[in-house]
Scaffold this active site. Structure first.
Site, mmCIF file in Angstrom:
data_model
loop_
_atom_site.group_PDB
_atom_site.id
_atom_site.type_symbol
_atom_site.label_atom_id
_atom_site.label_comp_id
_atom_site.label_asym_id
_atom_site.label_seq_id
_atom_site.Cartn_x
_atom_site.Cartn_y
_atom_site.Cartn_z
ATOM 1 N N GLN A 172 0.826 -1.202 0.000
ATOM 2 C CA GLN A 172 0.000 0.000 0.000
ATOM 3 C C GLN A 172 0.863 1.256 0.000
ATOM 4 O OE1 GLN A 172 -2.566 0.067 3.446
ATOM 5 N NE2 GLN A 172 -1.076 -0.950 4.736
ATOM 6 N N HIS A 194 -3.294 0.273 -3.289
ATOM 7 C CA HIS A 194 -4.217 0.731 -2.242
ATOM 8 C C HIS A 194 -4.671 2.162 -2.555
ATOM 9 C CE1 HIS A 194 -5.565 2.284 1.714
ATOM 10 N NE2 HIS A 194 -5.963 1.049 1.936
ATOM 11 N N ASP A 238 -8.492 1.298 -2.625
ATOM 12 C CA ASP A 238 -9.411 1.483 -1.507
ATOM 13 C C ASP A 238 -9.983 2.895 -1.601
ATOM 14 O OD1 ASP A 238 -10.807 1.613 0.872
ATOM 15 O OD2 ASP A 238 -9.215 0.717 2.079
ATOM 16 N N GLU A 274 -12.011 -1.549 -3.187
ATOM 17 C CA GLU A 274 -12.328 -1.832 -1.788
ATOM 18 C C GLU A 274 -13.185 -0.718 -1.208
ATOM 19 O OE1 GLU A 274 -9.939 -2.555 2.449
ATOM 20 O OE2 GLU A 274 -8.887 -2.808 0.540
ATOM 21 N N ASP A 308 -14.825 -4.305 3.454
ATOM 22 C CA ASP A 308 -13.913 -3.894 4.524
ATOM 23 C C ASP A 308 -14.716 -3.374 5.710
ATOM 24 O OD1 ASP A 308 -11.922 -2.937 6.153
ATOM 25 O OD2 ASP A 308 -11.253 -1.360 4.803
ATOM 26 N N GLN A 330 -11.791 -8.406 3.253
ATOM 27 C CA GLN A 330 -10.539 -8.168 3.971
ATOM 28 C C GLN A 330 -10.667 -8.737 5.380
ATOM 29 O OE1 GLN A 330 -7.307 -5.134 5.891
ATOM 30 N NE2 GLN A 330 -8.947 -4.192 4.738
ATOM 31 N N LYS A 332 -9.218 -8.489 8.620
ATOM 32 C CA LYS A 332 -8.364 -7.537 9.332
ATOM 33 C C LYS A 332 -7.818 -8.219 10.583
ATOM 34 C CE LYS A 332 -11.681 -4.407 9.202
ATOM 35 N NZ LYS A 332 -12.622 -4.837 8.142
ATOM 36 N N THR A 361 -3.308 -4.302 9.569
ATOM 37 C CA THR A 361 -3.123 -2.869 9.738
ATOM 38 C C THR A 361 -1.643 -2.521 9.611
ATOM 39 O OG1 THR A 361 -3.300 -1.030 11.324
ATOM 40 C CG2 THR A 361 -3.057 -3.228 12.247
ATOM 41 N N CYS A 362 -1.388 -1.297 9.149
ATOM 42 C CA CYS A 362 -0.003 -0.813 9.114
ATOM 43 C C CYS A 362 0.580 -0.756 10.514
ATOM 44 C CB CYS A 362 0.050 0.564 8.453
ATOM 45 S SG CYS A 362 -1.121 1.756 9.148
#
Length: 415
Positions: A172, A194, A238, A274, A308, A330, A332, A361-362
């Site tokens: 992303q 992304h 997204d 997304e 999402d 997704q 998560k 998640t980042c």
């Protein structure tokens, strides 16, 4: 082999905690931070350092297994568990989890995960981040007890096969939506970029024209920079519900036709969109994505819809899957709590004709990313998110390298 101790240490994640409510209320950016006061309980600043907790399980032969507790960037938002700070949750792990695990045999991943998943404090389950990290450590402990890889433990207990090739990696861009594309192409990301299309005026356009231009640019950039014509990544964008804002959330035909138009622009590359709408309620979100998928399928558009928002838990994922709400979900990872739920979510999607995007998640750690790579190699999702951070650099390296290690070691360590 028995568990003889459990030790915690505080850590940092690969990104930050952001007060989503304050940002949505108009907090202005100031360099890499924001001006104004935090709104969501627990936050002292709108953007603050991400925190994690490493959970280390000590086995009777002195081997050490570990996993990392980590929570999503927008903690405390959308019904999620509150802000995850090490000082607040290490005492809970030591009081509620440690006594239940010490003395147990580390010989069955599912059973120990169920034990942790069912711990309740004042009638509530443990924070999702705790369950996420503790079950990672459990998986590592069982693998060390059995002298096997973590992916082999999952494959054995869930009757799957460890993959013989990598799962496609999704990188992303964050807001570096052009510069990072070049990095992705150079590294041959399987899925990109992304795009973070979360602003209508700057990124989407009031008629969708700016996103059209961006997809054309991505397509041309791939063709220009790729070393081999066989490199054909999936373009995955997204849009954070913004298509519903410009066209109307329930104007399904218009939204689907626009996505179909983007699919034509993207050819000869596959396109995924997304979060085309955000209906702000689970049932309405499911109905919207179900209707959008039907139109897209009926018209045979070159686009897949990714669910999402409002699809967070294992129960949500099953619900959206059963109703064909989108083409892909997704998953998560921190939001599901125990990593056993990630395994079950992927396998459920695969057995019910729903694409499985093992996301997250980042705001995770190197360790949680490595363990997610083992889950992916044992279950075979359609793609896996590069993490922690934005994923283009360190995140892709961590996920890619761990999957390559698995490929190299699986035959040697077959159980």
């Amino acid at each position: 082999m028995k568990i003889i101790d459990l030790i915690c240490s505080k850590g940092k994640t690969g990104f930050y905690f952001d007060d989503q409510r304050a940002i949505k209320n108009g907090a202005k950016s100031d360099g890499f931070t924001y001006r104004g006061d935090a709104i969501t309980p627990g936050f002292t600043n709108i953007r603050q350092s991400g925190e994690s907790i490493s959970v280390m399980i000590i086995l009777e032969d002195k081997q050490i297994a570990y996993g990392d507790c980590a929570a999503v960037q927008y903690s405390g938002a959308g019904g999620r568990d509150p802000l995850f700070l090490a000082k607040d949750f290490i005492p809970i792990i030591e009081k509620e989890v440690k006594p239940r695990l010490v003395g147990k045999e580390a010989n069955n991943f599912k059973e120990l995960c169920n034990l942790v998943e069912n711990i309740k404090v004042e009638g509530k389950k443990l924070h999702t981040a705790i369950r996420y990290g503790v079950t990672q450590a459990i998986l590592d402990a069982v693998s060390k007890s059995n002298h096997s890889l973590m992916c082999q433990v999952i494959a054995k207990e869930y009757d799957t096969k460890v993959l013989k090739d990598m799962v496609p990696i999704f990188t992303q861009s964050g807001d570096s939506r052009y510069e990072n594309i070049d990095k992705m192409i150079i590294k041959e990301s399987h899925v990109l970029p992304h795009g973070l299309i979360n602003n209508i005026e700057e990124k989407l356009g009031y008629r969708g024209e700016k996103l059209e231009e961006y997809i054309i640019w991505i397509k041309n950039r791939i063709i220009k920079l790729r070393n081999d014509k066989s490199y054909n990544p999936v373009i995955h964008i997204d849009v954070y519900g913004t298509l519903g804002i410009i066209f109307g959330n329930e104007n399904y035909e218009k939204i689907a036709d626009y996505m179909g138009h983007l699919g034509e622009i993207a050819k000869s590359f596959k396109l995924r969109i997304e979060g085309p709408v955000d209906m702000e309620q689970r049932e309405k979100q499911m109905i919207a994505l179900k209707n959008l998928r039907k139109i897209v399928d009926d018209k045979k558009y070159n686009v897949e819809i990714v669910a999402d928002e409002w699809c967070n838990t294992l129960e949500d994922i099953k619900y959206f899957t059963d109703n064909k709400a989108g083409h892909m979900v997704q998953i998560k990872t921190p939001d599901l709590g125990g990593i056993n739920n990630i395994v079950e979510a992927i396998l459920y999607c695969k057995s019910n004709n729903m694409g499985a995007y093992q996301g997250g998640t980042c705001n995770e750690t190197d360790r949680s990313a490595q363990i997610c790579a083992h889950i992916a190699m044992a279950t075979g999702p359609d793609q896996i998110l590069a993490k922690p951070g934005m994923g283009v650099d360190e995140g892709m390296m961590i996920v890619y390298n761990e999957m390559q290690r698995i490929l190299a070691l699986d035959k040697l360590m077959e159980v």
